[in-house]
Design an enzyme around this catalytic site. Structure first.
Site, PDB file in Angstrom:
ATOM      1  N   LYS A  79      17.838  78.814 -22.562  1.00 60.66           N
ATOM      2  CA  LYS A  79      18.673  78.771 -21.356  1.00 60.66           C
ATOM      3  C   LYS A  79      19.992  78.068 -21.650  1.00 60.66           C
ATOM      4  CE  LYS A  79      14.646  79.251 -18.474  1.00 60.66           C
ATOM      5  NZ  LYS A  79      13.531  78.632 -17.776  1.00 60.66           N
ATOM      6  N   GLN A  84      12.044  73.036 -15.342  1.00 63.97           N
ATOM      7  CA  GLN A  84      11.145  73.866 -16.155  1.00 63.97           C
ATOM      8  C   GLN A  84       9.682  73.571 -15.801  1.00 63.97           C
ATOM      9  OE1 GLN A  84      12.215  76.306 -18.459  1.00 63.97           O
ATOM     10  NE2 GLN A  84      10.046  76.828 -18.343  1.00 63.97           N
ATOM     11  N   ASP A 125      16.205  79.573  -9.479  1.00 66.28           N
ATOM     12  CA  ASP A 125      14.938  80.228  -9.818  1.00 66.28           C
ATOM     13  C   ASP A 125      14.394  81.004  -8.615  1.00 66.28           C
ATOM     14  OD1 ASP A 125      14.051  79.985 -12.424  1.00 66.28           O
ATOM     15  OD2 ASP A 125      13.294  77.944 -12.149  1.00 66.28           O
TER      16      ASP A 125
END
Ligand code: NAP
Length: 285
Positions: free
Chosen positions: A52, A96, A119
């Protein structure tokens, strides 16, 4: 024989479009930042976070990494999320998953401002996806939609079968296909006659988490077969949920693993972060 859907090439195109828009925004004095938070030292999470960060550099975003120790408390993580929520240089916040067991994932997801939730896991964003009024789409299903679009196969009126009903893949995947007027069936571990249901699919999406789970008897001749699975075999090799070699002859289009859905997920994360910055700065989407 199937045509291979090249997720690497399609993700490169998405990232290049994001890069162009980012450069145009920079010229207007607007910079874009993504905060990536990792707790503990799960090796798979480390790989994802590094990928990322690499993608941020490729598209011209600033990335802010927060690597916290395994023993971080929920309060400490929530305090960081609060700080990032208030930080104007941060357009997107990505925590994460999975998190260590002392931390309630739901509490952390709920603490992220919906407009920075790139997300799209926050209940507000999940609800918006349900009613079709969304700014962000969860990255993996959004990436799958791009892959399907690349085939030129119309979703409208087609039988779409999704195997898996997780909150991050299966359920939103079903909703996105439904928004495009697919006739959607979502399967799970209690589904009866799974092979028969799958064989109806013009578009089959596998998000099961079991290596080589989808076999040719589950695939309709000429179907679009999308493999979300990322399973690590004992020999260390990455393997999808679809038995690729066996299904290749029968499918019309198929995604490989690696090089299919995986790269799209990160590209869509970049797109969501750009969208967040555009909304904040009142720029039309
Ligand atoms: P998950 O939360 O474990 O969900 C798996 C789903 O598969 C569940 O709904 C489960 O049903 C269903 N299932 C399990 N065994 C089944 C069976 N025998 N028959 C029918 N359905 C069955 O997994 P996930 O997070 O959605 O991830 C799925 C896969 O995608 C994993 O390999 C993951 O690594 C991969 N993934 C890839 C990306 C990417 O960027 N490429 C992103 C996210 C996930 P129940 O609900 O009934 O238990």
């Amino acid at each position: 024989m199937a045509a291979v859907i090249d997720g690497k090439a399609i993700s490169a195109k998405v990232k290049s479009e994001v890069r162009q828009e980012t450069e145009a925004l920079k010229a207007k004095g607007i910079s874009i930042g993504l905060a990536v938070v990792i707790v503990g030292d799960n090796p798979a999470s480390r790989v994802y976070v590094n990928n990322k960060k690499k993608a941020c550099a490729e598209v011209g975003f600033e990335s802010f990494e927060y690597a916290l120790p395994e023993e971080t408390t929920q309060e400490e993580l929530l305090a960081l999320v609060d700080k990032l929520n208030k930080d104007d240089t941060v357009n997107g916040i990505l925590v994460q998953l999975p998190l260590p067991k002392q931390i309630d994932e739901k509490a952390v997801i709920n603490a992220i401002l919906p407009e920075k939730d790139v997300d799209a896991f926050h209940p507000v964003n999940v609800g918006k996806i349900m009613i079709g009024d969304f700014a962000f789409l969860p990255c993996t299903p959004a990436g799958v939609m791009e892959l399907i679009a690349s085939t030129g196969v119309e979703i409208s009126g087609k039988e779409c079968v999704v195997i898996g009903r997780s909150n991050i893949v299966g359920k939103p995947m079903g909703m996105l296909l439904l928004h495009k007027n697919g006739t959607v069936t979502i399967c799970h571990s209690k589904t009866k006659n799974l092979a028969e249901v799958c064989r109806r699919a013009d578009i089959l999406v596998a998000a099961v988490g079991r290596a080589n789970f989808v076999t040719p008897d589950m695939v309709k001749e000429g179907a679009v077969v999308i493999d979300v699975g990322m399973n690590r075999l004992e020999n260390g090799k990455l393997c999808g949920d679809v038995d690729y070699a066996a299904c290749f002859e029968k499918a019309g289009y198929i995604t490989p693993v690696p090089g299919g859905v995986g790269p799209m997920t990160i590209a869509m994360l970049m797109k969501n972060t750009l969208t967040s910055a555009k909304i904040k700065n009142g720029i039309a989407l």
